[in-house]
Write a protein that holds these residues in place. Structure first.
Motif, mmCIF file in Angstrom:
data_model
loop_
_atom_site.group_PDB
_atom_site.id
_atom_site.type_symbol
_atom_site.label_atom_id
_atom_site.label_comp_id
_atom_site.label_asym_id
_atom_site.label_seq_id
_atom_site.Cartn_x
_atom_site.Cartn_y
_atom_site.Cartn_z
ATOM 1 N N LEU A 142 0.838 -1.200 0.000
ATOM 2 C CA LEU A 142 0.000 0.000 0.000
ATOM 3 C C LEU A 142 0.870 1.245 0.000
ATOM 4 O O LEU A 142 1.921 1.289 0.640
ATOM 5 C CB LEU A 142 -0.904 0.043 1.229
ATOM 6 N N MET A 143 0.399 2.248 -0.716
ATOM 7 C CA MET A 143 1.056 3.552 -0.719
ATOM 8 C C MET A 143 0.019 4.619 -0.385
ATOM 9 O O MET A 143 -1.131 4.550 -0.826
ATOM 10 C CB MET A 143 1.694 3.846 -2.071
ATOM 11 N N PHE A 144 0.448 5.612 0.388
ATOM 12 C CA PHE A 144 -0.415 6.717 0.797
ATOM 13 C C PHE A 144 0.178 8.024 0.296
ATOM 14 O O PHE A 144 1.390 8.231 0.321
ATOM 15 C CB PHE A 144 -0.571 6.732 2.322
ATOM 16 N N PHE A 145 -0.717 8.914 -0.172
ATOM 17 C CA PHE A 145 -0.258 10.192 -0.733
ATOM 18 C C PHE A 145 -1.452 11.141 -0.815
ATOM 19 O O PHE A 145 -1.639 11.833 -1.806
ATOM 20 C CB PHE A 145 0.317 9.967 -2.136
ATOM 21 N N ALA A 146 -2.273 11.162 0.198
ATOM 22 C CA ALA A 146 -3.589 11.794 0.108
ATOM 23 C C ALA A 146 -3.516 13.288 -0.170
ATOM 24 O O ALA A 146 -2.541 13.961 0.150
ATOM 25 C CB ALA A 146 -4.364 11.565 1.393
ATOM 26 N N ALA A 147 -4.586 13.792 -0.773
ATOM 27 C CA ALA A 147 -4.720 15.215 -1.021
ATOM 28 C C ALA A 147 -5.503 15.904 0.081
ATOM 29 O O ALA A 147 -6.048 16.977 -0.109
ATOM 30 C CB ALA A 147 -5.414 15.450 -2.367
ATOM 31 N N ASP A 148 -5.545 15.300 1.254
ATOM 32 C CA ASP A 148 -6.283 15.844 2.391
ATOM 33 C C ASP A 148 -5.295 16.495 3.345
ATOM 34 O O ASP A 148 -4.660 15.833 4.154
ATOM 35 C CB ASP A 148 -7.042 14.715 3.095
ATOM 36 N N GLY A 149 -5.143 17.802 3.229
ATOM 37 C CA GLY A 149 -4.125 18.479 4.014
ATOM 38 C C GLY A 149 -4.392 18.555 5.502
ATOM 39 O O GLY A 149 -3.479 18.825 6.277
ATOM 40 N N ASP A 150 -5.649 18.310 5.952
ATOM 41 C CA ASP A 150 -5.920 18.473 7.382
ATOM 42 C C ASP A 150 -5.409 17.285 8.204
ATOM 43 O O ASP A 150 -5.166 17.414 9.395
ATOM 44 C CB ASP A 150 -7.404 18.714 7.646
ATOM 45 N N GLY A 151 -5.265 16.141 7.582
ATOM 46 C CA GLY A 151 -4.558 15.048 8.234
ATOM 47 C C GLY A 151 -5.395 14.077 9.031
ATOM 48 O O GLY A 151 -5.146 12.880 8.942
ATOM 49 N N ALA A 152 -6.361 14.522 9.811
ATOM 50 C CA ALA A 152 -6.996 13.630 10.789
ATOM 51 C C ALA A 152 -7.607 12.395 10.143
ATOM 52 O O ALA A 152 -7.289 11.256 10.527
ATOM 53 C CB ALA A 152 -8.062 14.403 11.564
ATOM 54 N N GLY A 153 -8.461 12.585 9.155
ATOM 55 C CA GLY A 153 -9.070 11.436 8.488
ATOM 56 C C GLY A 153 -8.053 10.616 7.729
ATOM 57 O O GLY A 153 -8.129 9.383 7.686
ATOM 58 N N THR A 154 -7.080 11.275 7.127
ATOM 59 C CA THR A 154 -6.033 10.589 6.377
ATOM 60 C C THR A 154 -5.225 9.677 7.280
ATOM 61 O O THR A 154 -4.930 8.526 6.937
ATOM 62 C CB THR A 154 -5.103 11.612 5.712
#
Length: 361
Positions: free
Chosen positions: A10-22
């Motif tokens: 698995l790789m993670f690279f989310a576009a969710d800058g707030d972080g908590a859910g990511t």
């Protein structure tokens, strides 16, 4: 001889800058991937933008993954080494190696975004040469546990590095976009390769993999390891996968395009520098470019679809020399959907690992 199917991580690279859910998605997915038998979990280094901005330090996220897993390799993918003093990299990841019981690995990248180098302005111009030098430096520091340095008073000293890692050698990859010379450099240095399909098709990838293997052979190394990042969401049917994945992929790619535009402008996003008509034009351009990207990935360059769809693409990747698929999953902005997708992705993994059935007679 039939080439075996690839391994999956698995790789993670989310576009969710707030972080908590990511971060919640990261930890829950890492636990499940570990239980299912995936090979690795990888987190990146990104700065100053919502595209990947939840991951400013892969040592921190790697430590978190290490603490909630038992067997997957815990990777940084990628660490922008010209932003860092090598001794600090070794210190940080030796901690992760200790927490994980010897499961750490690092993919090194030269970096490209000019804004990131606000952290180390002097490192920008020579970053491509620096990342190649860092391969040898990090290996030596990791293995020997001492750092030749100079103190503020001008004294030359050799400082011990602590803690000592569990692994005697540091597993390294070099992150490569599509440049054949960099594939060859990775082969000569004896690292693995981490690449992607953003700007290369399967034919180009096959040529680059061959270049990498030739360089490794010429340098006296073994076959090496080619890891390819692939956007991934698997569901019972192709339509279910599209319904869940496409909106998130569109938003994800729009964020990536906006980052590129902001980097070209050497600061901020272009939309912040224009009047209302300019903002609308910029947003329309971003949307159209992202839409083209979505269509390109859906046309055989992603694992978005049914189990059979994803298996077919995975086996094509294996046929051109890919050893591992780094499944980028967190562009889907729903942890439950990501976790559900892992169950179907595991079916792909197991089908790819199964030996082919041969007809008799």
């Amino acid at each position: 001889m039939t080439r075996p199917g690839p391994e999956f991580g698995l790789m993670f690279f989310a576009a969710d800058g707030d972080g908590a859910g990511t971060h919640r998605c990261l930890l829950e997915a890492a636990r499940r991937a570990d239980e299912l038998g995936f090979s690795f979990v990888s987190t990146p280094e990104r700065h100053f933008h919502r595209f990947g901005g939840a991951f400013p330090n892969p040592a921190v996220t790697s430590a978190a993954v290490a603490a909630v897993t038992r067997r997957v390799q815990v990777r940084a993918g990628s660490l922008v080494s010209p932003l860092h003093e090598p001794a600090r990299v070794v210190e940080d990841f030796a901690v992760v190696d200790a927490i994980s019981g010897g499961r750490v690995g690092i993919a090194l990248a030269s970096g490209w975004n000019v804004n990131d180098f606000a952290l180390a302005p002097e490192g920008y111009d020579g970053r491509r040469d620096r990342v190649l030098q860092d391969v040898g430096t990090l290996r030596r520091l990791w293995r020997e546990g001492s750092w030749p340095a100079r103190t503020p008073t001008g004294s030359d000293v050799v400082l011990p590095l602590h803690p000592r890692p569990v692994q005697p050698e540091l597993p390294l990859w070099l992150t490569v976009s599509r440049t054949p010379a960099t594939f060859a450099a990775a082969g000569t240095l004896g690292t693995g390769v981490l690449t992607h399909l953003e700007n290369q098709d399967l034919d180009t990838l096959a040529e680059n993999v061959a270049t990498y293997r030739r360089a490794r052979a010429a340098a006296g190394h073994g076959a090496g390891r080619v890891t390819v990042m692939v956007h991934t969401h698997v569901a019972p049917t192709r339509q279910e996968a599209l319904d869940r994945a496409v909106p998130g992929l569109q938003a994800y790619l729009e964020s990536a395009v906006d980052l590129d535009a902001g980097s070209v402008a050497a600061g901020g996003t272009l939309s912040g520098r224009r009047d209302s008509r300019g903002v609308l034009a910029h947003r329309d351009t971003v949307h159209r470019l992202a839409r083209l990207g979505v269509q390109r990935y859906l046309d055989g360059l992603s694992l978005i679809g049914s189990v059979a769809d994803a298996e077919a693409v995975a086996l094509r990747l294996a046929a051109v020399g890919v050893d591992e698929i780094a499944c980028l999953v967190d562009f889907v902005p729903d942890t439950a959907a990501v976790l559900d997708g892992l169950e179907h992705l595991d079916a792909v993994r197991r089908r790819c690992a199964a030996p082919p059935v041969l007809a008799v007679g």
